[in-house]
Design a protein around this motif. Structure first.
Motif, PDB file in Angstrom:
ATOM      1  N   LEU A   4       0.870  -1.348  -0.112  1.00 14.37           N
ATOM      2  CA  LEU A   4      -0.029  -0.150   0.122  1.00 14.37           C
ATOM      3  C   LEU A   4       0.820   1.020   0.032  1.00 14.37           C
ATOM      4  O   LEU A   4       1.721   1.452   0.681  1.00 14.37           O
ATOM      5  N   LEU A   5       0.870   1.944  -1.084  1.00 11.83           N
ATOM      6  CA  LEU A   5       1.508   3.412  -1.049  1.00 11.83           C
ATOM      7  C   LEU A   5       0.740   4.440  -0.692  1.00 11.83           C
ATOM      8  O   LEU A   5      -0.423   4.623  -1.021  1.00 11.83           O
ATOM      9  N   CYS A   6       1.175   5.528   0.177  1.00 10.00           N
ATOM     10  CA  CYS A   6       0.575   6.732   0.384  1.00 10.00           C
ATOM     11  C   CYS A   6       1.727   7.850   0.556  1.00 10.00           C
ATOM     12  O   CYS A   6       2.627   7.986   1.050  1.00 10.00           O
ATOM     13  N   ASP A   7       1.142   8.811  -0.442  1.00 15.26           N
ATOM     14  CA  ASP A   7       2.277  10.003  -0.595  1.00 15.26           C
ATOM     15  C   ASP A   7       1.073  11.122  -1.406  1.00 15.26           C
ATOM     16  O   ASP A   7       0.328  10.728  -2.111  1.00 15.26           O
ATOM     17  N   ASP A   8       1.383  12.389  -0.956  1.00 11.07           N
ATOM     18  CA  ASP A   8       0.229  13.344  -1.363  1.00 11.07           C
ATOM     19  C   ASP A   8       0.847  13.861  -2.735  1.00 11.07           C
ATOM     20  O   ASP A   8       0.025  14.452  -3.455  1.00 11.07           O
ATOM     21  N   HIS A   9       1.795  13.200  -3.199  1.00 10.90           N
ATOM     22  CA  HIS A   9       2.311  13.444  -4.504  1.00 10.90           C
ATOM     23  C   HIS A   9       1.802  12.294  -5.602  1.00 10.90           C
ATOM     24  O   HIS A   9       2.594  11.375  -5.455  1.00 10.90           O
ATOM     25  N   ARG A  10       0.647  12.439  -6.226  1.00  7.67           N
ATOM     26  CA  ARG A  10       0.213  11.377  -6.988  1.00  7.67           C
ATOM     27  C   ARG A  10       1.362  10.808  -8.110  1.00  7.67           C
ATOM     28  O   ARG A  10       1.103   9.642  -8.362  1.00  7.67           O
ATOM     29  N   LEU A  11       1.747  11.740  -8.784  1.00  8.18           N
ATOM     30  CA  LEU A  11       2.924  11.303  -9.640  1.00  8.18           C
ATOM     31  C   LEU A  11       3.965  10.386  -9.170  1.00  8.18           C
ATOM     32  O   LEU A  11       4.470   9.505  -9.756  1.00  8.18           O
ATOM     33  N   PHE A  12       4.532  10.743  -7.751  1.00  7.30           N
ATOM     34  CA  PHE A  12       5.658  10.092  -7.299  1.00  7.30           C
ATOM     35  C   PHE A  12       5.086   8.644  -6.832  1.00  7.30           C
ATOM     36  O   PHE A  12       5.825   7.787  -7.276  1.00  7.30           O
ATOM     37  N   ILE A  13       3.964   8.485  -6.439  1.00  5.51           N
ATOM     38  CA  ILE A  13       3.626   7.240  -6.176  1.00  5.51           C
ATOM     39  C   ILE A  13       3.054   6.217  -7.225  1.00  5.51           C
ATOM     40  O   ILE A  13       3.394   5.196  -7.435  1.00  5.51           O
ATOM     41  N   GLN A  14       2.858   6.994  -8.356  1.00  4.31           N
ATOM     42  CA  GLN A  14       2.490   6.111  -9.696  1.00  4.31           C
ATOM     43  C   GLN A  14       3.654   5.653 -10.234  1.00  4.31           C
ATOM     44  O   GLN A  14       3.896   4.574 -10.653  1.00  4.31           O
ATOM     45  N   ALA A  15       4.928   6.528 -10.279  1.00  6.62           N
ATOM     46  CA  ALA A  15       6.272   6.199 -10.735  1.00  6.62           C
ATOM     47  C   ALA A  15       6.581   5.344  -9.749  1.00  6.62           C
ATOM     48  O   ALA A  15       7.126   3.965 -10.165  1.00  6.62           O
ATOM     49  N   LEU A  16       6.663   5.342  -8.366  1.00  9.35           N
ATOM     50  CA  LEU A  16       7.036   4.206  -7.585  1.00  9.35           C
ATOM     51  C   LEU A  16       6.401   2.975  -7.498  1.00  9.35           C
ATOM     52  O   LEU A  16       6.895   1.927  -7.646  1.00  9.35           O
ATOM     53  N   GLY A  17       4.952   3.087  -7.878  1.00  7.86           N
ATOM     54  CA  GLY A  17       4.068   1.992  -7.913  1.00  7.86           C
ATOM     55  C   GLY A  17       4.598   0.970  -9.434  1.00  7.86           C
ATOM     56  O   GLY A  17       4.799  -0.104  -9.211  1.00  7.86           O
ATOM     57  N   SER A  18       4.974   1.712 -10.331  1.00  9.26           N
ATOM     58  CA  SER A  18       5.381   0.985 -11.487  1.00  9.26           C
ATOM     59  C   SER A  18       6.581   0.327 -11.550  1.00  9.26           C
ATOM     60  O   SER A  18       6.760  -0.765 -11.707  1.00  9.26           O
ATOM     61  N   ALA A  19       7.586   1.078 -10.513  1.00  9.03           N
ATOM     62  CA  ALA A  19       8.946   0.556 -10.409  1.00  9.03           C
ATOM     63  C   ALA A  19       8.981  -0.721  -9.456  1.00  9.03           C
ATOM     64  O   ALA A  19       9.458  -1.918  -9.692  1.00  9.03           O
ATOM     65  N   LEU A  20       8.133  -0.701  -8.469  1.00  6.34           N
ATOM     66  CA  LEU A  20       8.140  -1.830  -7.534  1.00  6.34           C
ATOM     67  C   LEU A  20       7.297  -2.969  -8.339  1.00  6.34           C
ATOM     68  O   LEU A  20       7.644  -4.310  -8.211  1.00  6.34           O
ATOM     69  N   ASP A  21       6.034  -2.805  -8.977  1.00  7.51           N
ATOM     70  CA  ASP A  21       5.382  -3.644  -9.907  1.00  7.51           C
ATOM     71  C   ASP A  21       6.321  -4.512 -10.835  1.00  7.51           C
ATOM     72  O   ASP A  21       6.409  -5.673 -10.942  1.00  7.51           O
ATOM     73  N   SER A  22       7.351  -3.748 -11.653  1.00  7.28           N
ATOM     74  CA  SER A  22       8.424  -4.421 -12.414  1.00  7.28           C
ATOM     75  C   SER A  22       9.347  -5.431 -11.589  1.00  7.28           C
ATOM     76  O   SER A  22       9.961  -6.023 -12.460  1.00  7.28           O
ATOM     77  N   HIS A  23       9.367  -5.138 -10.195  1.00 13.09           N
ATOM     78  CA  HIS A  23      10.178  -6.197  -9.400  1.00 13.09           C
ATOM     79  C   HIS A  23       9.380  -7.220  -9.035  1.00 13.09           C
ATOM     80  O   HIS A  23       9.956  -7.743  -8.018  1.00 13.09           O
ATOM     81  N   GLY A  24       8.086  -7.346  -9.297  1.00 15.02           N
ATOM     82  CA  GLY A  24       7.536  -8.610  -8.686  1.00 15.02           C
ATOM     83  C   GLY A  24       6.574  -8.266  -7.401  1.00 15.02           C
ATOM     84  O   GLY A  24       6.011  -9.195  -7.236  1.00 15.02           O
ATOM     85  N   HIS A  25       6.430  -7.234  -7.111  1.00 16.32           N
ATOM     86  CA  HIS A  25       5.385  -6.834  -6.017  1.00 16.32           C
ATOM     87  C   HIS A  25       4.147  -6.320  -6.693  1.00 16.32           C
ATOM     88  O   HIS A  25       4.154  -5.845  -7.746  1.00 16.32           O
ATOM     89  N   GLU A  26       3.310  -6.536  -5.924  1.00 16.93           N
ATOM     90  CA  GLU A  26       1.826  -6.014  -6.055  1.00 16.93           C
ATOM     91  C   GLU A  26       1.299  -5.017  -5.363  1.00 16.93           C
ATOM     92  O   GLU A  26       1.125  -4.893  -3.922  1.00 16.93           O
ATOM     93  N   VAL A  27       1.192  -3.603  -5.946  1.00 13.64           N
ATOM     94  CA  VAL A  27       0.717  -2.454  -5.420  1.00 13.64           C
ATOM     95  C   VAL A  27      -1.057  -2.673  -5.309  1.00 13.64           C
ATOM     96  O   VAL A  27      -1.604  -2.720  -6.206  1.00 13.64           O
ATOM     97  N   VAL A  28      -1.501  -2.893  -4.325  1.00 17.84           N
ATOM     98  CA  VAL A  28      -3.109  -3.150  -3.880  1.00 17.84           C
ATOM     99  C   VAL A  28      -3.735  -1.768  -3.804  1.00 17.84           C
ATOM    100  O   VAL A  28      -4.908  -1.675  -4.081  1.00 17.84           O
ATOM    101  N   ALA A  29      -3.157  -0.689  -3.451  1.00 21.62           N
ATOM    102  CA  ALA A  29      -3.896   0.522  -3.481  1.00 21.62           C
ATOM    103  C   ALA A  29      -2.578   1.761  -3.323  1.00 21.62           C
ATOM    104  O   ALA A  29      -1.409   1.491  -2.706  1.00 21.62           O
ATOM    105  N   ALA A  30      -2.848   2.885  -3.958  1.00 22.54           N
ATOM    106  CA  ALA A  30      -2.162   4.131  -3.773  1.00 22.54           C
ATOM    107  C   ALA A  30      -2.937   5.254  -3.394  1.00 22.54           C
ATOM    108  O   ALA A  30      -3.707   5.508  -4.320  1.00 22.54           O
ATOM    109  N   VAL A  31      -2.720   5.685  -2.398  1.00 25.10           N
ATOM    110  CA  VAL A  31      -3.647   6.800  -1.846  1.00 25.10           C
ATOM    111  C   VAL A  31      -2.804   8.118  -1.440  1.00 25.10           C
ATOM    112  O   VAL A  31      -1.711   8.091  -1.446  1.00 25.10           O
ATOM    113  N   THR A  32      -3.447   9.181  -1.435  1.00 22.70           N
ATOM    114  CA  THR A  32      -2.686  10.518  -1.152  1.00 22.70           C
ATOM    115  C   THR A  32      -3.023  11.063   0.064  1.00 22.70           C
ATOM    116  O   THR A  32      -2.558  12.260   0.396  1.00 22.70           O
TER     117      THR A  32
END
Length: 211
Positions: A4-32
């Motif tokens: 679960l990712l939480c940051d008030d900068h949506r672009l940051f968590i989207q980029a981070l989520g993509s990077a973590l997904d590419s390494h085999g992790h599952e982002v179940v939610a990203a909130v601000t």
């Protein structure tokens, strides 16, 4: 690992989520917002919640505590740009399993997640030492302090280093929760520190690995 990712900068968590997904992790939610992170941690029970500390409405330190206390299956990794003295010690005291600066590469975050998944703490050595710099100064070194512990207290200290809660210490060592708490208090007293974090930092500072 479910994240679960939480940051008030949506672009940051989207980029981070993509990077973590590419390494085999599952982002179940990203909130601000921190409030959303607490709610979804309770509902979704992710393995780890990566959360920033600084939001427009203030600090998310209470959210770190709430997730640690209310979402039993979720460990907290603070991912923040804050460099305030003692911030690492503060978030670990609040119940987080670690802290990584936002300026670190994704590989550092991945290593932190791996440590946390193994039940270990993950923190920056220099910042942690700054947070516990008022700890005891001991003639004879840490070894002299540890020599004051009974064999059972050393076992409990080992569980503290593994970041066990009081309930986990009791379960792992086959003792009652009350007895586990009493051992922890005795350890803190003998080591001359005021918190579990300071105890762990004191006995591991010679072997701390940054990142």
């Amino acid at each position: 690992m479910r994240l679960l990712l939480c940051d008030d900068h949506r672009l940051f968590i989207q980029a981070l989520g993509s990077a973590l997904d590419s390494h085999g992790h599952e982002v179940v939610a990203a909130v601000t917002t921190a409030a959303e992170a607490v709610r979804l941690a309770r509902e979704l029970q992710p393995d780890v919640c990566l959360i920033d500390l600084n939001f427009p409405a203030g600090s998310a330190m209470d959210a770190v505590r709430d997730i640690a206390e209310q979402a039993d299956g979720t460990k907290v990794l603070v991912l923040s740009g804050s460099a305030a003295p003692g911030v690492t010690a503060s978030v670990l005291e609040a119940g987080a399993y670690g802290y990584v600066g936002k300026d670190q590469p994704v590989e550092v975050i991945l290593r932190a997640l791996e440590r946390i998944s193994n039940g270990e703490l993950s923190f920056d050595a220099a910042q942690l030492r700054a947070g516990v710099r008022h700890g005891p100064r001991v003639e004879g070194g840490v070894e002299q302090l540890i020599s004051r512990l009974t064999p059972r207290e050393r076992q409990v200290l080992g569980r503290l280093i593994q970041a066990d809660t009081t309930d986990q210490i009791a379960s792992n060592l086959g003792i009652s929760r009350t007895t586990a708490r009493a051992y922890v208090q005795s350890i803190l007293s003998k080591l001359g520190v005021h918190s579990r974090l300071q105890a762990v930092a004191l006995v591991t500072q010679a072997k701390i690995v940054d990142g």
